[in-house]
Design an enzyme around this catalytic site. Sequence first.
Site, PDB file in Angstrom:
ATOM      1  N   HIS B  14       0.868  -1.183   0.000  1.00  0.00           N
ATOM      2  CA  HIS B  14       0.000   0.000   0.000  1.00  0.00           C
ATOM      3  C   HIS B  14       0.907   1.236   0.000  1.00  0.00           C
ATOM      4  O   HIS B  14       1.767   1.392   0.870  1.00  0.00           O
ATOM      5  CB  HIS B  14      -0.917  -0.018   1.233  1.00  0.00           C
ATOM      6  CG  HIS B  14      -1.875  -1.171   1.215  1.00  0.00           C
ATOM      7  ND1 HIS B  14      -2.060  -2.015   2.280  1.00  0.00           N
ATOM      8  CD2 HIS B  14      -2.680  -1.628   0.219  1.00  0.00           C
ATOM      9  CE1 HIS B  14      -2.960  -2.936   1.959  1.00  0.00           C
ATOM     10  NE2 HIS B  14      -3.352  -2.724   0.714  1.00  0.00           N
ATOM     11  N   GLU B  17       1.727   3.544   3.123  1.00  0.00           N
ATOM     12  CA  GLU B  17       2.182   2.937   4.375  1.00  0.00           C
ATOM     13  C   GLU B  17       3.709   2.981   4.351  1.00  0.00           C
ATOM     14  O   GLU B  17       4.359   2.153   3.720  1.00  0.00           O
ATOM     15  CB  GLU B  17       1.614   1.515   4.502  1.00  0.00           C
ATOM     16  CG  GLU B  17       0.086   1.542   4.612  1.00  0.00           C
ATOM     17  CD  GLU B  17      -0.588   0.174   4.656  1.00  0.00           C
ATOM     18  OE1 GLU B  17      -1.830   0.120   4.560  1.00  0.00           O
ATOM     19  OE2 GLU B  17       0.120  -0.843   4.802  1.00  0.00           O
ATOM     20  N   HIS B 106       3.381  -3.814   6.531  1.00  0.00           N
ATOM     21  CA  HIS B 106       2.231  -2.902   6.477  1.00  0.00           C
ATOM     22  C   HIS B 106       2.159  -1.999   7.696  1.00  0.00           C
ATOM     23  O   HIS B 106       2.687  -2.317   8.752  1.00  0.00           O
ATOM     24  CB  HIS B 106       0.929  -3.709   6.401  1.00  0.00           C
ATOM     25  CG  HIS B 106       0.695  -4.365   5.077  1.00  0.00           C
ATOM     26  ND1 HIS B 106      -0.188  -3.871   4.157  1.00  0.00           N
ATOM     27  CD2 HIS B 106       1.260  -5.458   4.513  1.00  0.00           C
ATOM     28  CE1 HIS B 106      -0.173  -4.645   3.078  1.00  0.00           C
ATOM     29  NE2 HIS B 106       0.698  -5.615   3.265  1.00  0.00           N
ATOM     30  N   GLU B 166       2.187  -5.889  10.675  1.00  0.00           N
ATOM     31  CA  GLU B 166       1.151  -4.825  10.645  1.00  0.00           C
ATOM     32  C   GLU B 166       1.354  -3.938  11.865  1.00  0.00           C
ATOM     33  O   GLU B 166       1.058  -4.337  12.987  1.00  0.00           O
ATOM     34  CB  GLU B 166      -0.218  -5.500  10.679  1.00  0.00           C
ATOM     35  CG  GLU B 166      -1.412  -4.581  10.549  1.00  0.00           C
ATOM     36  CD  GLU B 166      -1.582  -4.041   9.133  1.00  0.00           C
ATOM     37  OE1 GLU B 166      -1.257  -2.860   8.954  1.00  0.00           O
ATOM     38  OE2 GLU B 166      -2.027  -4.791   8.231  1.00  0.00           O
TER      39      GLU B 166
END
Lengths: 296, 296
Positions: B14, B17, B106, B166
């Site tokens: 993404h 990010e 992420h 994450e």
Amino acid sequence: MSKVNRVAIVGGTHGNEYSGIYLLRQWQKNPEIVNRESFHSSMVLANPQAHEQNQRYVDCDLNRQFLPNLLADSELNNIEQTRAKQINNEIGPRGDAQTDFIIDLHNTTSNMGPSLILLQSDAFNLRMAAYLKMKMPEAVIVLEDEVPLEQQPYLCAIARQGVIVEIGPQPQSVLRHDVLEWMQTMTKHLLDYVHLHNIEQLPVLPDELQVYSYVETLKLPEDEQGNRMGMVHRHVQDRDFHPVKPGEPIIALFDGGELVWEGDYEAYPHFINEAAYYDNNLAMSMAKKLTIDIPE
Amino acid sequence: MSKVNRVAIVGGTHGNEYSGIYLLRQWQKNPEIVNRESFHSSMVLANPQAHEQNQRYVDCDLNRQFLPNLLADSELNNIEQTRAKQINNEIGPRGDAQTDFIIDLHNTTSNMGPSLILLQSDAFNLRMAAYLKMKMPEAVIVLEDEVPLEQQPYLCAIARQGVIVEIGPQPQSVLRHDVLEWMQTMTKHLLDYVHLHNIEQLPVLPDELQVYSYVETLKLPEDEQGNRMGMVHRHVQDRDFHPVKPGEPIIALFDGGELVWEGDYEAYPHFINEAAYYDNNLAMSMAKKLTIDIPE
């Protein structure tokens, strides 16, 4: 400052700053929340196209398009330049505006809490700030009056009086309950102030007020190709309006080193690591803490 | 799980990010940080075009484009669909991948701290999680194994083993020092684990491990026109992985009301108020807290 007859409340000047956009929707359904006996409030969703795209802006930052020469230049007609002219017609025109006072609602990703940015330090503004602090002690007053309002490029400079409500931390494209409530509360007190000013029934205000007066903006370090070489140091991250002394670390370099604050004053950083400022490679703004007298 | 010969470390799946994108730049300059004697690591900047535009994606979410039927469909050729096929060629192909293990980096705007998302609960993954918790007690283990890896649409499902790192809270398009260090630390431990697995010298691991096992995702309430009627309640905001009992408030409605958690279990919300999930009007994910045995 004479009586305020017309107020404009503006949200979504930046399309991914959600609090103002959502509050406008509620107030449009219940306009009595933002009107008072002594004045009428209109509501302006400033950049609906940017909001639709879930971005700060489509072509350029709307909140820098309101200088008189830009508004007058018919060749400037991208999305935001066009929208600036529309808004200027709707609530202005700048220099002779039908609106007496503009409240422009913004969010920041920085941990600035409920901040009120004053662009002028006249009696109307200073009393407003003093009133707000009485009613909402957690509010922070930021003074950005280094340039006269007439020379400022902001939307809220259309009218002779305008302020920026700047509340965070809120990531872009997110709606936080606490941030929304702060914005709602601050707007209510600002509107109450205008009404009390109008009917000349302001309460007794404190003699003086602490404010953070803008001095300068710091850039992130770049290499010769323009690539960033560092980021905001954890020592200052989230510590908006906490003092930084000369010599304290403010930037962590990717190579493991750090840069320290080299100013000659105790600085109060704010807009620390604001996402939108990355466009211009900015790290934070620096202010001095001042105590200023409130005019009677 | 046999020996891992090739690892791929992926950042920028993404484009907004930032932590993984910036770590890749450092590691590309100093590849010894991510290589070990027993395996080779390659590095993949997954969606450079989205990063250039400072957006999550250009046309569609890259991290949902890796199902075999999508990869095989030559008519799917927008930016991310095309990029998915390139990445699949580069480190795959899925089903017969040259890469044995993928770490996909992420960020989340949610207050999830340093989280490791496991997509399988086999011995290799569970031991990895147990090893990570030994080395990095603040790490949080999330299990999303409700669908077999072969049916998952994620980039890291290209290889027979893949995990998602994450880490938050970090606003989109911002780089936080603390978040970057967490990601760096977690990646180091994961790579150490792979090496120790390869040379069969893992330390004695605990018998069991606490994990948060994904159950369901909650939507924000909408009216008949599809407009949101509420937001994440301050009672749960920032409280990722803190228990919520049935009857506790989770959504604040704009009209002043609230919605409570109506599930029949004590839930551990996460991805609370994640900015990117607004596209689909999601409020948070719910997990159960489980203690699971670690295979010897």
